[in-house]
Motif scaffolding. Structure first.
Motif, short mmCIF file in Angstrom:
data_model
loop_
_atom_site.label_atom_id
_atom_site.label_comp_id
_atom_site.label_asym_id
_atom_site.label_seq_id
_atom_site.Cartn_x
_atom_site.Cartn_y
_atom_site.Cartn_z
N TYR A 49 11.41 19.32 71.02
CA TYR A 49 11.00 18.67 69.78
C TYR A 49 12.17 17.78 69.39
N HIS A 77 8.41 23.50 71.26
CA HIS A 77 9.61 23.71 70.46
C HIS A 77 9.33 23.14 69.06
N LEU A 106 13.39 26.92 66.26
CA LEU A 106 14.79 26.50 66.20
C LEU A 106 15.15 25.91 64.83
N ARG A 107 16.42 26.02 64.49
CA ARG A 107 16.87 25.28 63.31
C ARG A 107 16.99 23.81 63.64
N GLY A 108 17.56 23.51 64.81
CA GLY A 108 17.79 22.12 65.20
C GLY A 108 19.20 21.68 64.88
N ASP A 109 19.62 20.57 65.48
CA ASP A 109 20.95 20.03 65.24
C ASP A 109 20.94 19.11 64.03
N GLY A 127 17.24 29.29 61.74
CA GLY A 127 16.19 29.65 62.68
C GLY A 127 15.42 30.91 62.27
N TYR A 148 23.17 32.00 72.49
CA TYR A 148 24.32 31.22 72.95
C TYR A 148 25.37 32.09 73.64
N HIS A 152 27.44 29.73 69.46
CA HIS A 152 27.02 28.45 68.88
C HIS A 152 28.23 27.77 68.23
N ALA A 155 29.12 28.56 64.59
CA ALA A 155 29.19 29.96 64.14
C ALA A 155 30.58 30.31 63.64
N ASP A 161 27.67 35.12 65.07
CA ASP A 161 26.59 34.43 65.79
C ASP A 161 25.58 35.45 66.34
N ASN A 164 23.47 36.81 63.65
CA ASN A 164 22.45 35.82 63.28
C ASN A 164 21.32 35.79 64.31
N LYS A 168 17.05 36.74 63.92
CA LYS A 168 15.86 36.06 64.48
C LYS A 168 14.98 37.07 65.21
P1 FAD Z 1 20.21 29.10 64.11
O1 FAD Z 1 19.79 30.34 64.78
O2 FAD Z 1 19.73 28.89 62.70
O3 FAD Z 1 21.81 29.06 64.14
C1 FAD Z 1 22.52 27.90 63.73
C2 FAD Z 1 23.91 28.29 63.26
O4 FAD Z 1 23.84 28.97 61.99
C3 FAD Z 1 24.63 29.26 64.20
O5 FAD Z 1 25.99 28.97 64.19
C4 FAD Z 1 24.35 30.63 63.58
O6 FAD Z 1 25.34 31.58 63.90
C5 FAD Z 1 24.31 30.30 62.09
N1 FAD Z 1 23.32 31.11 61.35
C6 FAD Z 1 22.07 31.41 61.77
N2 FAD Z 1 21.41 32.11 60.84
C7 FAD Z 1 22.26 32.27 59.79
C8 FAD Z 1 22.15 32.90 58.52
N3 FAD Z 1 21.02 33.50 58.13
N4 FAD Z 1 23.23 32.85 57.71
C9 FAD Z 1 24.36 32.22 58.08
N5 FAD Z 1 24.52 31.59 59.30
C10 FAD Z 1 23.49 31.62 60.12
N6 FAD Z 1 17.25 21.23 69.53
C11 FAD Z 1 16.29 20.34 69.17
O7 FAD Z 1 16.54 19.47 68.31
N7 FAD Z 1 15.05 20.33 69.75
C12 FAD Z 1 14.69 21.25 70.68
O8 FAD Z 1 13.56 21.23 71.18
C13 FAD Z 1 15.67 22.22 71.10
N8 FAD Z 1 15.38 23.17 72.02
C14 FAD Z 1 16.31 24.12 72.35
C15 FAD Z 1 15.97 25.13 73.26
C16 FAD Z 1 16.88 26.11 73.62
C17 FAD Z 1 16.47 27.20 74.60
C18 FAD Z 1 18.19 26.09 73.06
C19 FAD Z 1 19.21 27.13 73.46
C20 FAD Z 1 18.54 25.11 72.15
C21 FAD Z 1 17.61 24.12 71.76
N9 FAD Z 1 17.91 23.12 70.81
C22 FAD Z 1 16.96 22.17 70.47
C23 FAD Z 1 19.25 23.05 70.21
C24 FAD Z 1 19.31 23.82 68.84
O9 FAD Z 1 18.44 23.22 67.93
C25 FAD Z 1 20.75 23.75 68.34
O10 FAD Z 1 21.58 24.53 69.15
C26 FAD Z 1 20.95 24.08 66.86
O11 FAD Z 1 22.26 23.64 66.48
C27 FAD Z 1 20.83 25.53 66.49
O12 FAD Z 1 19.52 25.95 66.49
P2 FAD Z 1 19.19 27.54 66.36
O13 FAD Z 1 17.73 27.69 66.27
O14 FAD Z 1 19.93 28.31 67.37
O15 FAD Z 1 19.83 27.79 64.91
#
Ligand code: FAD
Length: 287
Positions: A49, A77, A106-109, A127, A148, A152, A155, A161, A164, A168
């Motif tokens: 996505y 995604h 995902l949360r996304g970048d 996420g 990760y 991440h 984190a 990390d 977190n 999920k």
């Molecule tokens: P999260 O799980 O929300 O984590 C993000 C950061 O916040 C981490 O450092 C975590 O430790 C911290 N965190 C999480 N939850 C909390 C909380 N409740 N309180 C405080 N801190 C917290 N990106 C795209 O744009 N499109 C895609 O389609 C895509 N596909 C991917 C597929 C895979 C298999 C992987 C591994 C990555 C993908 N990504 C994609 C990249 C991803 O979006 C990035 O790595 C993004 O920065 C983090 O997403 P996440 O869902 O892991 O976030």
């Protein structure tokens, strides 16, 4: 097939990750590559996505078409970037109506040019919040989340990390797909640490076979994966593309074989819309 039944003991569940092509020619070529990869009987195929939802419609089109043409379960995604909860719900409603089986939640970048992720008003921050939304309001979807092995980049610590990631899982994820990595020990340590804090769902290694040095250096630096010095050295010594491809595939064969020998229940391939490297690896390991 939902993700909770994709991984069964004693079998190797393969999945392939695509991205939405920019052109109609790219899309047509993509289906040819997917057709070749079907030889390896993947349990599901996913499509990414784009940042900020830029590929929203295309992502759904690709997974819908892959399911229709090849009869394989699919996952879209979905990220929280730039979307309100209402918009996320609309996407999930549309995905469900189009027969999509699973969501990679995902949360996304952060959007291009921004260093930190900020949720939009009425949107989600992490996420785990998206997993909760999907699990509660769209219980028919299987849910995959990102993990990760090398932590991440945002984190606070490896421990934070992992906690977190556990959020999920506790919110209802069925499987963890990992970020790509090149040192299996990072994966094995990560898997052990996940088990130690009570994560019991499958943790599936994400593999990107290297096909050329500059491409993998760019991707690895974007996602924070460490490239082994001997791999870089080997690729740097080879200046023709074919030789770099062969060396990258040979490395991936060794990496994947070692993962299989260690008993992983699946492998998620970042195929980058091409079949050659992944097919060469899977052919060599007899998958
Ligand atoms: P999260 O799980 O929300 O984590 C993000 C950061 O916040 C981490 O450092 C975590 O430790 C911290 N965190 C999480 N939850 C909390 C909380 N409740 N309180 C405080 N801190 C917290 N990106 C795209 O744009 N499109 C895609 O389609 C895509 N596909 C991917 C597929 C895979 C298999 C992987 C591994 C990555 C993908 N990504 C994609 C990249 C991803 O979006 C990035 O790595 C993004 O920065 C983090 O997403 P996440 O869902 O892991 O976030």
């Amino acid at each position: 097939m939902s993700l909770d039944s994709a991984y069964t003991p004693g079998t190797l569940a393969l999945s392939f990750e695509l991205f939405p092509p920019k052109t109609a020619e790219g899309e047509a070529a993509l289906y040819g590559h997917v057709e070749r990869l079907m030889t390896f009987k993947p349990r599901f195929v996913t499509c990414t996505y784009g940042a900020g939802g830029s590929t929203r419609e295309k992502t759904l089109t690709i997974v819908e078409q892959v399911k229709r043409r090849f009869g394989v379960p699919v996952a879209s995604h979905l990220t929280c970037v730039g979307s309100t909860v209402d918009e996320l719900r609309r996407y999930l409603t549309d995905a469900s109506a189009r027969g999509i089986d699973n969501i990679v939640a995902l949360r996304g970048d952060p959007p291009h040019g921004e260093s930190a992720f900020t949720a939009v008003a009425g949107g989600l921050r992490y996420g785990n919040e998206l997993v909760s939304l999907v699990r509660k309001d769209f219980p028919g979807f299987g849910i995959a989340v990102a993990g990760y092995p090398e932590t991440h980049r945002e984190a606070a610590s490896p421990e934070a990390d992992l906690l977190n990631l556990k959020r999920k899982v506790d919110a209802g994820a069925n499987v963890v797909l990992t970020q790509l990595f090149y040192r299996n020990d990072d994966f094995f340590r990560f898997r052990d640490r996940c088990h130690a804090i009570g994560i019991t769902i499958p943790i599936i290694p994400g593999i990107l076979p290297v096909t050329n040095l500059s491409q993998v250096q760019r991707i690895a630096s974007l996602c924070g994966a460490t490239l082994p010095p001997d791999l870089i050295e080997d690729l740097s010594r080879r200046d023709d593309p074919e030789s770099q491809f062969d060396a990258g595939v040979a490395f991936a064969i060794r990496q994947v074989q070692a993962l299989i020998d260690a008993g992983v229940s699946g492998i998620h391939f970042y195929v980058l819309n091409k079949s050659q490297a992944t097919a060469a690896v899977l052919g060599a390991v007899g998958a």
